[in-house]
Design an enzyme around this catalytic site. Structure first.
Site, PDB file in Angstrom:
ATOM      1  CE  LYS A  24      -4.537  -1.051   0.599  1.00 23.47           C
ATOM      2  NZ  LYS A  24      -5.685  -0.349  -0.032  1.00 23.47           N
ATOM      3  NE  ARG A  25       2.386   4.351  -3.918  1.00 23.78           N
ATOM      4  CZ  ARG A  25       2.359   5.428  -4.684  1.00 23.78           C
ATOM      5  NH1 ARG A  25       3.455   5.814  -5.321  1.00 23.78           N
ATOM      6  NH2 ARG A  25       1.254   6.120  -4.831  1.00 23.78           N
ATOM      7  CG  LEU A  63      -7.109   9.671   2.883  1.00 23.64           C
ATOM      8  CD1 LEU A  63      -7.191   9.332   4.368  1.00 23.64           C
ATOM      9  CD2 LEU A  63      -8.067  10.811   2.547  1.00 23.64           C
ATOM     10  CG  LEU A  65      -7.306   8.297  -2.472  1.00 28.03           C
ATOM     11  CD1 LEU A  65      -7.053   8.582  -3.941  1.00 28.03           C
ATOM     12  CD2 LEU A  65      -7.881   9.529  -1.783  1.00 28.03           C
ATOM     13  N   GLY A 108      -1.029  13.117   2.212  1.00 30.33           N
ATOM     14  CA  GLY A 108      -0.993  13.067   3.667  1.00 30.33           C
ATOM     15  C   GLY A 108       0.353  12.672   4.222  1.00 30.33           C
ATOM     16  CD  GLU A 111      -2.173  16.966   4.357  1.00 27.59           C
ATOM     17  OE1 GLU A 111      -2.921  17.964   4.246  1.00 27.59           O
ATOM     18  OE2 GLU A 111      -2.614  15.799   4.440  1.00 27.59           O
ATOM     19  CD  GLU A 131      -3.694  15.944  -1.538  1.00 21.33           C
ATOM     20  OE1 GLU A 131      -3.325  15.382  -0.484  1.00 21.33           O
ATOM     21  OE2 GLU A 131      -2.887  16.525  -2.319  1.00 21.33           O
ATOM     22  NE  ARG A 134      -4.975  10.225  -6.892  1.00 13.56           N
ATOM     23  CZ  ARG A 134      -4.037  10.318  -7.831  1.00 13.56           C
ATOM     24  NH1 ARG A 134      -4.322  10.974  -8.967  1.00 13.56           N
ATOM     25  NH2 ARG A 134      -2.852   9.787  -7.669  1.00 13.56           N
ATOM     26  N   GLY A 139      -6.455  17.841   3.533  1.00 17.41           N
ATOM     27  CA  GLY A 139      -7.218  17.906   4.777  1.00 17.41           C
ATOM     28  C   GLY A 139      -6.428  17.560   6.011  1.00 17.41           C
TER      29      GLY A 139
END
Length: 255
Positions: A24-25, A63, A65, A108, A111, A131, A134, A139
């Site tokens: 999932k990296r 994140l 998704l 993220g 972030e 983002e 997408r 966030g």
């Protein structure tokens, strides 16, 4: 505290947190975020510095998704605010945090890295805020933390175009503080962590708590806060030990 999704290794005063989502990296799911939250909410006694890193060639690709699409507007807002809460604990929890980065430092993941205090990247590192591609918006605190590193203009361009920055470009922009060779990030993180762990805990705490907040203040308020921090730290037992060690030409031994 360790789990399969967040491996925690403690060696002396240094805790190494390895995000571990194979295949999932190291994308951020609720379980991983909760595990990080749990560590920073109650760090083990004796830990003075934290290293955050990833596995399978990636730091964190942001994140997950597959979870994002399952939330409604209110759920997404609350999830974003939870991210903010966890990132605040990383940045202002009182422990110096070092990111040893490679591969994906995306969305993220970037972030989260921006909430840490020292960032080290390898040549494989990719910094990106995708983002916009997408159909969503950041966030996890990017507009505040990454926006301050890059400036609003450059961050807007980065999001609009999905632009990727490599390790050397990230160094020039401030996304990372050190650009090292392949496989060298964790070793440097450990070296720096050992150095930081020898500092007085109070002065480390002051640097973490005050400097970012002073940036938010007016010049006069910032200077007053600086004086307050100086007064507290320079009259501490550690300051007395630091001066004594200097005069005696030896390494200080802080509490």
């Amino acid at each position: 505290m360790t789990s399969e999704i967040l491996k925690i290794d403690i060696e002396g005063p240094i805790a190494t947190l390895t995000m571990n989502r194979p295949g999932k990296r190291n994308a951020m799911c609720d379980e991983l975020l909760d595990a990080i939250d749990g560590f920073f909410s109650a760090p083990p006694e004796g830990v003075r510095v934290v290293i955050m890193t990833g596995t399978e060639g990636h730091y964190c690709s942001g994140l997950d998704l597959s979870e994002h699409v399952a939330r409604n507007a209110e759920g997404t807002m609350r999830h974003s605010r939870n991210w903010h809460s966890v990132m605040e604990k990383i940045q202002f929890g009182g422990l110096p945090v070092i990111s040893a980065m490679f591969g994906a430092v995306i969305g993220g993941g970037l972030e989260m890295a921006a909430a840490t205090h020292v960032r080290i990247s390898e040549p494989s590192t990719i910094f990106q805020l995708p983002e916009g591609m997408r159909g969503i918006f950041v966030g996890g605190g990017a507009t505040v933390r990454i926006g301050r590193i890059l400036g609003a203009d450059r961050m807007c361009e980065m999001m609009l175009t999905g632009r990727k920055y490599n390790s050397d470009e990230g160094l020039a922009l401030g996304l990372t503080h050190y650009a090292v060779g392949e496989g060298e990030a964790l070793a440097l993180a450990q070296k720096l962590a050992a150095k930081i762990a020898k500092n007085a805990t109070l002065s480390n705490y002051m640097m973490i708590q005050a400097i970012s907040r002073i940036e938010d203040m007016s010049k006069a308020d910032g200077l007053f806060m600086e004086s307050m921090c100086a007064a507290v730290s320079q009259t501490s037992e550690d300051a007395e030990e630091g001066l004594k060690a200097f005069l005696e030409k030896r390494v200080p031994i802080f509490r």
